[in-house]
Write a protein that holds these residues in place. Structure first.
Motif, PDB file in Angstrom:
ATOM      1  N   LEU A  73     -20.207 -59.376  39.899  1.00 22.19           N
ATOM      2  CA  LEU A  73     -20.244 -59.954  40.843  1.00 22.19           C
ATOM      3  C   LEU A  73     -19.098 -60.816  41.088  1.00 22.19           C
ATOM      4  CD1 LEU A  73     -22.501 -62.032  38.588  1.00 22.19           C
ATOM      5  CD2 LEU A  73     -22.005 -63.478  39.674  1.00 22.19           C
ATOM      6  N   ASP A  74     -19.121 -60.030  43.052  1.00 21.02           N
ATOM      7  CA  ASP A  74     -18.097 -59.473  43.694  1.00 21.02           C
ATOM      8  C   ASP A  74     -18.825 -60.053  44.814  1.00 21.02           C
ATOM      9  OD1 ASP A  74     -19.929 -56.892  43.713  1.00 21.02           O
ATOM     10  OD2 ASP A  74     -18.422 -56.695  45.399  1.00 21.02           O
ATOM     11  N   ALA A  75     -18.009 -59.906  46.102  1.00 20.71           N
ATOM     12  CA  ALA A  75     -18.408 -60.485  46.910  1.00 20.71           C
ATOM     13  C   ALA A  75     -19.180 -59.505  48.337  1.00 20.71           C
ATOM     14  CB  ALA A  75     -17.229 -61.095  48.082  1.00 20.71           C
ATOM     15  N   GLU A  76     -18.996 -57.785  47.654  1.00 17.19           N
ATOM     16  CA  GLU A  76     -19.545 -57.175  48.663  1.00 17.19           C
ATOM     17  C   GLU A  76     -20.784 -56.627  47.907  1.00 17.19           C
ATOM     18  OE1 GLU A  76     -17.476 -54.192  50.210  1.00 17.19           O
ATOM     19  OE2 GLU A  76     -15.943 -55.806  51.220  1.00 17.19           O
ATOM     20  N   ALA A  77     -20.508 -55.875  46.927  1.00 19.41           N
ATOM     21  CA  ALA A  77     -21.371 -54.789  46.350  1.00 19.41           C
ATOM     22  C   ALA A  77     -22.540 -55.549  45.865  1.00 19.41           C
ATOM     23  CB  ALA A  77     -20.635 -54.062  45.107  1.00 19.41           C
ATOM     24  N   PHE A  78     -22.664 -56.811  45.083  1.00 19.51           N
ATOM     25  CA  PHE A  78     -23.241 -57.419  44.682  1.00 19.51           C
ATOM     26  C   PHE A  78     -24.417 -58.525  45.796  1.00 19.51           C
ATOM     27  CE2 PHE A  78     -25.217 -62.083  42.781  1.00 19.51           C
ATOM     28  CZ  PHE A  78     -25.533 -60.894  41.142  1.00 19.51           C
ATOM     29  N   GLY A  79     -24.380 -57.737  47.145  1.00 16.45           N
ATOM     30  CA  GLY A  79     -24.678 -58.531  47.778  1.00 16.45           C
ATOM     31  C   GLY A  79     -26.532 -57.332  47.758  1.00 16.45           C
ATOM     32  N   PHE A  80     -25.708 -56.164  47.085  1.00 15.19           N
ATOM     33  CA  PHE A  80     -27.696 -55.325  47.272  1.00 15.19           C
ATOM     34  C   PHE A  80     -28.604 -55.391  46.320  1.00 15.19           C
ATOM     35  CE2 PHE A  80     -24.032 -52.376  49.238  1.00 15.19           C
ATOM     36  CZ  PHE A  80     -24.721 -51.568  50.041  1.00 15.19           C
ATOM     37  N   TRP A  81     -27.983 -56.498  45.297  1.00 10.44           N
ATOM     38  CA  TRP A  81     -29.049 -56.844  44.021  1.00 10.44           C
ATOM     39  C   TRP A  81     -29.171 -57.932  45.016  1.00 10.44           C
ATOM     40  CZ3 TRP A  81     -28.925 -52.764  41.402  1.00 10.44           C
ATOM     41  CH2 TRP A  81     -27.970 -51.969  40.978  1.00 10.44           C
ATOM     42  N   LEU A  82     -28.885 -58.269  45.236  1.00  8.02           N
ATOM     43  CA  LEU A  82     -29.814 -59.981  45.694  1.00  8.02           C
ATOM     44  C   LEU A  82     -30.589 -59.399  46.757  1.00  8.02           C
ATOM     45  CD1 LEU A  82     -26.444 -62.174  46.498  1.00  8.02           C
ATOM     46  CD2 LEU A  82     -28.127 -62.443  44.988  1.00  8.02           C
ATOM     47  N   LYS A  83     -30.503 -58.552  47.120  1.00  7.75           N
ATOM     48  CA  LYS A  83     -31.819 -57.674  48.622  1.00  7.75           C
ATOM     49  C   LYS A  83     -32.699 -57.258  47.900  1.00  7.75           C
ATOM     50  CE  LYS A  83     -32.052 -54.828  51.920  1.00  7.75           C
ATOM     51  NZ  LYS A  83     -31.903 -53.286  53.122  1.00  7.75           N
ATOM     52  N   ALA A  84     -32.096 -56.886  46.774  1.00  6.42           N
ATOM     53  CA  ALA A  84     -33.298 -56.040  45.271  1.00  6.42           C
ATOM     54  C   ALA A  84     -34.183 -57.008  45.603  1.00  6.42           C
ATOM     55  CB  ALA A  84     -32.919 -55.378  44.502  1.00  6.42           C
ATOM     56  N   ALA A  85     -33.336 -58.086  44.899  1.00 10.59           N
ATOM     57  CA  ALA A  85     -34.262 -59.183  44.363  1.00 10.59           C
ATOM     58  C   ALA A  85     -34.975 -60.376  44.889  1.00 10.59           C
ATOM     59  CB  ALA A  85     -33.123 -59.981  43.174  1.00 10.59           C
ATOM     60  N   PHE A  86     -34.352 -60.575  46.368  1.00 10.03           N
ATOM     61  CA  PHE A  86     -35.640 -61.451  47.427  1.00 10.03           C
ATOM     62  C   PHE A  86     -35.824 -60.554  48.651  1.00 10.03           C
ATOM     63  CE2 PHE A  86     -31.675 -63.370  44.866  1.00 10.03           C
ATOM     64  CZ  PHE A  86     -32.446 -65.136  44.314  1.00 10.03           C
ATOM     65  N   THR A 170     -15.750 -52.512  49.000  1.00 16.87           N
ATOM     66  CA  THR A 170     -14.195 -53.017  48.684  1.00 16.87           C
ATOM     67  C   THR A 170     -14.366 -54.209  46.917  1.00 16.87           C
ATOM     68  OG1 THR A 170     -13.624 -53.229  50.954  1.00 16.87           O
ATOM     69  CG2 THR A 170     -12.115 -54.887  49.295  1.00 16.87           C
ATOM     70  N   ILE A 171     -13.933 -53.942  46.192  1.00 21.87           N
ATOM     71  CA  ILE A 171     -14.237 -54.378  45.075  1.00 21.87           C
ATOM     72  C   ILE A 171     -13.291 -56.528  45.364  1.00 21.87           C
ATOM     73  CG2 ILE A 171     -13.773 -55.062  42.377  1.00 21.87           C
ATOM     74  CD1 ILE A 171     -15.971 -52.399  43.917  1.00 21.87           C
ATOM     75  N   GLU A 172     -13.680 -57.019  45.446  1.00 21.48           N
ATOM     76  CA  GLU A 172     -13.439 -58.073  45.378  1.00 21.48           C
ATOM     77  C   GLU A 172     -14.219 -59.144  44.445  1.00 21.48           C
ATOM     78  OE1 GLU A 172     -12.073 -58.629  50.259  1.00 21.48           O
ATOM     79  OE2 GLU A 172     -14.152 -59.026  49.765  1.00 21.48           O
TER      80      GLU A 172
END
Length: 312
Positions: A73-86, A170-172
């Motif tokens: 769960l990070d600040a940048e890459a997790f957005g890709f998985w949220l887009k895939a989900a919603f 960026t890994i955050e």
């Protein structure tokens, strides 16, 4: 001869413009912890008689391509998985940006995911990936990760990467100590652990094809469920469960540098739990909650991700 090692494994992701067609560019290098994403094609035993005791050669069955990917769960890459989900978010701001994801979309994006083991070399491209389930567990300590469950159309293996030179993120990472749970806007105390799981409950379109693949994966009725384990200190949650009323639960992570992930379940229902005394130590209660659509908002949940990414 080189041996494959997980430490050298690579993952790249790109959105598809046509389902099942892997893009030739636009890939992003994705951080991940583990992956069981893969394709399998079982064998069917021969049922023919009259050829002796030894069976004839087996036949190939249909292809199944799916699996789980554990991601941070990070600040940048997790957005890709949220887009895939919603689906596509609504983005506002000018850096930092606020990406708002909403449940209820009938159309979900498909993506191609390549998992590479360069020392073999083996680069497996999974096209037609649609996210079936996304969930994570909140605890007091440890590494914070989520599990993304994917359904893919098929697998294509090559000796070189088809993702080109993927873009970097960026890994955050968020940590458990960044987390907070709020009920009706007030911090929920005495929480030992919690789980959140959002499911699209995909319907695989298993039509007759000469390649054994599926035609697609369509979302059906979504489900937002989870659990909350609390030290039994008051009857607030029990009273709500008995009354059968709903509440809003917010699961939030905030970094000191300003990045934020806020997952809001707008209408959560709690079951009446069994409260048992297992010994001299503290008494705990577990609530396996379910969320439903909020009639006023017209959706079940909203997710906000604040970061420096302009668009997903």
């Amino acid at each position: 001869m080189a041996r494959a090692q997980g430490a050298r494994a690579q993952m790249a992701l790109a959105w598809e413009s046509s389902y099942g067609v892997a893009p030739v560019s636009g890939y992003t290098k994705m951080p991940f912890v583990s992956s069981s994403l893969g394709a399998e094609q079982p064998l069917l035993e021969s049922d023919l008689l009259g050829y002796g005791r030894d069976p004839l050669a087996p036949l190939k069955d249909a292809v199944t391509a799916d699996g789980d990917i554990t991601v941070p769960l990070d600040a940048e890459a997790f957005g890709f998985w949220l887009k895939a989900a919603f689906g596509d978010p609504t983005t506002t701001g000018a850096g930092p940006y606020t990406h708002e994801f909403r449940s209820g979309s009938w159309s979900l994006p498909s993506m191609s995911v390549e998992i590479g083991m360069p020392e073999v070399p083996r680069f497996a491209m999974y096209s037609g990936c649609v996210l079936d389930r996304l969930g994570w567990r909140m605890e007091r300590s440890g590494l914070l990760t989520a599990t993304a469950q994917l359904v893919a159309q098929g697998e294509a293996v090559a000796s070189s990467s088809g993702a080109g030179t993927p873009a970097e993120v960026t890994i955050e990472r968020f940590g458990h100590f960044n987390g907070e749970i709020r009920r009706e806007g007030v911090a929920l105390g005495n929480v030992v652990s919690a789980e959140v799981s959002y499911a699209n409950n995909l319907d695989r379109i298993e039509t007759i094809r000469d390649d054994g693949k599926i035609d697609g994966a369509d979302p059906s009725i979504a489900a937002l469920t989870g659990s909350i384990d609390v030290r039994f200190a008051d009857s607030t949650l029990v009273d709500q469960a008995i009354a059968g009323t709903a509440c809003e639960l917010v699961f939030e992570y905030t970094r000191a540098s300003g990045e934020r992930l806020t997952f809001t379940a707008h209408e959560v229902y709690l079951p009446v739990p069994r409260i048992s005394i297992d010994g001299p130590r503290g008494v705990q209660a577990s609530f396996d909650w379910q969320a439903a659509v909020d009639g006023a908002l017209g959706r079940m949940c909203t997710v906000e991700l604040v970061n420096d990414v302009a668009a997903y």
